[in-house]
Each structure stands twice: as structure tokens, then as C-alpha cells.
Design a protein around this motif. Structure first.
Motif, short mmCIF file in Angstrom:
data_model
loop_
_atom_site.label_atom_id
_atom_site.label_comp_id
_atom_site.label_asym_id
_atom_site.label_seq_id
_atom_site.Cartn_x
_atom_site.Cartn_y
_atom_site.Cartn_z
N ALA A 21 0.83 -1.21 0.00
CA ALA A 21 0.00 0.00 0.00
C ALA A 21 0.86 1.25 0.00
O ALA A 21 0.58 2.22 -0.72
N VAL A 22 1.93 1.25 0.79
CA VAL A 22 2.85 2.39 0.82
C VAL A 22 3.49 2.58 -0.54
O VAL A 22 3.54 3.70 -1.08
N GLN A 23 3.97 1.49 -1.13
CA GLN A 23 4.63 1.58 -2.44
C GLN A 23 3.66 2.13 -3.49
O GLN A 23 4.04 2.99 -4.30
N HIS A 24 2.41 1.67 -3.46
CA HIS A 24 1.43 2.14 -4.45
C HIS A 24 1.19 3.63 -4.30
O HIS A 24 1.16 4.36 -5.30
N ARG A 25 1.02 4.11 -3.08
CA ARG A 25 0.77 5.54 -2.86
C ARG A 25 1.99 6.36 -3.28
O ARG A 25 1.85 7.40 -3.95
N MET A 26 3.16 5.92 -2.86
CA MET A 26 4.37 6.73 -3.08
C MET A 26 4.81 6.73 -4.54
O MET A 26 5.48 7.66 -4.99
N GLU A 27 4.45 5.70 -5.30
CA GLU A 27 4.77 5.68 -6.72
C GLU A 27 4.07 6.80 -7.48
O GLU A 27 4.49 7.17 -8.58
N GLN A 28 3.00 7.34 -6.91
CA GLN A 28 2.25 8.41 -7.57
C GLN A 28 2.81 9.80 -7.28
O GLN A 28 2.30 10.79 -7.80
N ILE A 29 3.85 9.86 -6.45
CA ILE A 29 4.44 11.14 -6.06
C ILE A 29 5.82 11.26 -6.69
O ILE A 29 6.68 10.40 -6.50
N ARG A 30 6.01 12.34 -7.42
CA ARG A 30 7.22 12.47 -8.23
C ARG A 30 8.46 12.74 -7.38
O ARG A 30 9.50 12.11 -7.54
N HIS A 31 8.37 13.70 -6.47
CA HIS A 31 9.52 14.07 -5.64
C HIS A 31 9.15 13.99 -4.17
O HIS A 31 8.12 14.52 -3.75
N LYS A 32 10.03 13.35 -3.39
CA LYS A 32 9.83 13.21 -1.94
C LYS A 32 11.09 13.70 -1.23
O LYS A 32 12.18 13.18 -1.47
N ILE A 33 10.92 14.71 -0.36
CA ILE A 33 12.06 15.28 0.34
C ILE A 33 11.81 15.30 1.84
O ILE A 33 10.69 15.47 2.30
N LEU A 34 12.89 15.11 2.61
CA LEU A 34 12.83 15.13 4.06
C LEU A 34 13.42 16.45 4.56
O LEU A 34 14.39 16.96 3.99
N VAL A 35 12.84 16.98 5.62
CA VAL A 35 13.39 18.16 6.29
C VAL A 35 13.81 17.72 7.68
O VAL A 35 12.98 17.27 8.48
N LEU A 36 15.10 17.82 7.97
CA LEU A 36 15.70 17.30 9.19
C LEU A 36 16.41 18.41 9.95
O LEU A 36 16.81 19.42 9.37
N SER A 37 16.62 18.16 11.25
CA SER A 37 17.47 19.04 12.03
C SER A 37 18.18 18.21 13.09
O SER A 37 17.69 17.16 13.50
N GLY A 38 19.33 18.68 13.52
CA GLY A 38 20.07 17.95 14.53
C GLY A 38 19.50 18.14 15.92
O GLY A 38 19.66 17.28 16.78
N LYS A 39 18.83 19.27 16.15
CA LYS A 39 18.26 19.55 17.47
C LYS A 39 16.98 20.34 17.31
O LYS A 39 16.70 20.88 16.24
N GLY A 40 16.21 20.40 18.38
CA GLY A 40 14.97 21.15 18.35
C GLY A 40 15.23 22.65 18.51
O GLY A 40 16.31 23.09 18.88
N GLY A 41 14.21 23.43 18.19
CA GLY A 41 14.29 24.87 18.40
C GLY A 41 14.96 25.65 17.29
O GLY A 41 15.23 26.85 17.46
N VAL A 42 15.22 25.01 16.15
CA VAL A 42 15.89 25.72 15.05
C VAL A 42 14.89 26.18 13.98
O VAL A 42 15.30 26.73 12.96
N GLY A 43 13.60 25.95 14.21
CA GLY A 43 12.60 26.38 13.23
C GLY A 43 12.42 25.43 12.07
O GLY A 43 11.96 25.84 11.00
N LYS A 44 12.72 24.15 12.29
CA LYS A 44 12.64 23.17 11.20
C LYS A 44 11.23 23.04 10.63
O LYS A 44 11.04 23.01 9.42
N SER A 45 10.22 22.96 11.52
CA SER A 45 8.85 22.79 11.05
C SER A 45 8.38 24.03 10.28
O SER A 45 7.64 23.91 9.30
N SER A 46 8.79 25.20 10.73
CA SER A 46 8.45 26.43 10.01
C SER A 46 9.07 26.42 8.62
O SER A 46 8.43 26.81 7.63
N VAL A 47 10.31 25.96 8.53
CA VAL A 47 10.98 25.86 7.23
C VAL A 47 10.25 24.85 6.35
O VAL A 47 9.97 25.12 5.16
N ALA A 48 9.90 23.68 6.90
CA ALA A 48 9.20 22.66 6.12
C ALA A 48 7.86 23.18 5.60
O ALA A 48 7.51 22.97 4.43
N ALA A 49 7.11 23.88 6.48
CA ALA A 49 5.80 24.39 6.07
C ALA A 49 5.94 25.44 4.98
O ALA A 49 5.16 25.44 4.00
N ASN A 50 6.89 26.34 5.10
CA ASN A 50 7.07 27.38 4.09
C ASN A 50 7.57 26.81 2.77
O ASN A 50 7.19 27.30 1.71
#
Length: 279
Positions: A21-50
Motif C-alpha cells: 500500500a505504501v509503495q502504491h501511494r508513493m509511486e504516484q508522487i514524483r519528488h519526496k524530500i525530508l526536512v531534518l534538524s540535529g536539534k529542536g528549536g531551530v525552526g525546522k517545522s516552520s521551514v518545512a511548512a514554508n
């Protein structure tokens, strides 16, 4: 949404079905990117949302999945608190943001936002798998994954489930304490063979709301220097300004609602850079 499944020794068929099921869903998405940070409090989620909103504003069909199980902040950042995903048959429908973006977060599933999820690794893996395999993302140009800080269970699970994401964006602030933890995130990506799209330096100076002059409260350039040292691309700097603080509380991403602010312009340039590098 069903309760995440803690797998046992007799679950081989169940696991295979969910992986398909995961493979079927993800095959329909052209680009998949991860937003990571080494520690909390650096505004990672704000960067991901923007980033996600910026991609959608360019006419690209975009999804944003928040896999920060213990501290989901995407619903707050996008002004979607209190929303619940609807169900269509066996699929969950992602929550829509402003007609632009499709969003999924464990924050939508909590009846009380003060509830704490005390989950071990198997349950975390199970809910992340459901976010990818049970949510009706449909054909999309981009899926942005907002990961929790560090290199724990959730980033490991998403890497295993996506198998071949386009790459990771690492978010840091200029201070040495953040930069030290960023090294671990870079090493993590290399050890699990995730391409590094590049590094973003967030809170890179404070932009005066009156004159636009940037004052380096937290110093500046540490992220760019680290990117050079670790031999990864430097994607740009995002200044801290009043528009960023207001947008986080109001649920109005700065790239959309304060596009002419210093941070709004910086996010727009960042999105263009990501599109060029990945596409």
C-alpha cells in the motif's frame, strides 16, 4: 484511523500488504524530500511548512506530512488546529490548507492537544506507515516530510518506508551548539544513503521591521561554513524578522502572507533553489 499496529511474529502477510500500500501511494508522487534538524528549536517545522506552501504556490501539487509524533507543530503553523481528516472508504483524506496544500499530522488525531503520546518504536513506525499507505495523497509533484529533530525512530522509519527519497534538507541556526548536532544529521543521511540536497541556516540575523537592516544577534555564516566543511550544498539563509514570529502564531506562512518581508523573500528564493536542484 486505526490504532498503530505493533507487529508480532505472525504478521508477515499483514506487513507485506501494508508495504504494498505504501509503495502504491508513493509511486504516484514524483519528488519526496525530508526536512531534518540535529536539534529542536531551530525552526525546522516552520521551514518545512514554508517550503511546502512555496511549492504549492508555484502550481505544483504538494503534500506535507508531519511525522513528529511527540511534538506535531504543523497544524499550528498552518492554522489547522482542531481539524480532523475525513475518511473515504479505507483511505484517509488529508486535511487541506487554503486550497493549496494537502497535510497530514498526528496532531489532527489528538482529541486534546495537551495529550502526550507515549509510544515505543513499533507504534511510531506503524503510524508513519499509515500516513504514507492509508492516506489518499493521489498523484502529486512533491511530498515534503517534516521529521522530528535528531536521528531516532521516526527518521529511520521514513527512510525505510520511502526507500528512495530525492534527498534531505538540513536546517540549523548559526550557533555552535546547533551546528555540532547538525553534523550528526549529515552523517545519518550518508550512512543511510539519503542524498543531501543541502543545508539551510535559519534565524540568520534579525531583520529590523522598520528599516530591514539585519543585525546578527545569533551571529551569521556558521551554517555556510559547516556546509563547506562537510562538502554539501548551502541552500541559503533565512533571517528572523517580526513577520516570522507573527506567522507562527497566526497560522499564516510567511512565504504566502508576508512575501515581501526579508524572510518571505528568502523562503521564496529557497524554494526556487530546491526546485532547481531536485528537478
Amino acid at each position: 484511523m486505526s490504532t498503530p499496529h505493533a507487529y508480532g511474529s505472525n504478521d508477515t502477510q499483514w506487513i507485506e500488504q501494508e508495504q504494498n500500500a505504501v509503495q502504491h501511494r508513493m509511486e504516484q508522487i514524483r519528488h519526496k524530500i525530508l526536512v531534518l534538524s540535529g536539534k529542536g528549536g531551530v525552526g525546522k517545522s516552520s521551514v518545512a511548512a514554508n517550503i511546502a506552501v512555496g511549492l504549492a504556490m508555484r502550481g505544483l501539487k504538494t503534500g506535507l506530512v508531519d511525522i513528529d509524533i511527540h511534538g506535531p507543530s504543523i497544524p499550528k503553523i498552518l492554522g489547522l488546529e482542531g481539524m480532523m481528516p475525513e475518511q473515504d472508504g479505507e483511505s484517509l483524506l488529508p486535511v487541506g490548507y487554503d486550497g493549496l496544500l494537502s497535510v497530514m499530522s498526528v496532531g489532527f488525531l489528538l482529541q486534546d492537544r495537551n495529550n502526550a503520546l507515549i509510544w515505543r518504536a513499533p507504534l511510531k513506525h506503524g503510524v508513519i506507515k499509515q500516513f504514507l499507505g492509508d492516506v489518499a495523497w493521489g498523484p502529486r509533484d512533491w511530498l515534503v516530510v517534516d521529521c522530528p529533530p535528531g536521528t531516532g525512530d521516526e527518521p529511520i522509519s521514513i527512510v525505510q518506508l520511502l526507500k528512495n527519497p530525492d534527498g534531505a534538507i538540513i536546517v540549523t541556526t548559526p550557533q555552535d551548539v546547533a551546528l555540532e548536532d547538525v553534523r550528526k544529521s549529515i552523517t545519518f543521511c550518508r550512512e543511510v544513503s539519503i542524498p543531501l540536497i543541502g543545508l539551510v541556516e535559519n534565524m540568520s540575523g534579525f531583520a529590523c521591521p522598520h528599516c530591514g537592516t539585519v543585525v546578527n544577534i545569533f551571529k551569521k555564516g556558521g551554517g555556510e561554513a559547516l556546509a563547506a566543511e562537510m562538502q554539501i550544498p548551502f541552500l541559503g539563509s533565512i533571517p528572523l524578522d517580526a513577520a516570522v514570529a507573527a506567522s507562527g502564531d497566526s497560522g499564516e506562512p510567511v512565504v504566502q502572507h508576508a512575501a515581501e518581508s526579508p524572510s518571505g523573500k528568502a523562503f521564496s528564493e529557497l524554494v526556487d533553489t530546491i526546485v532547481r536542484k531536485v528537478s
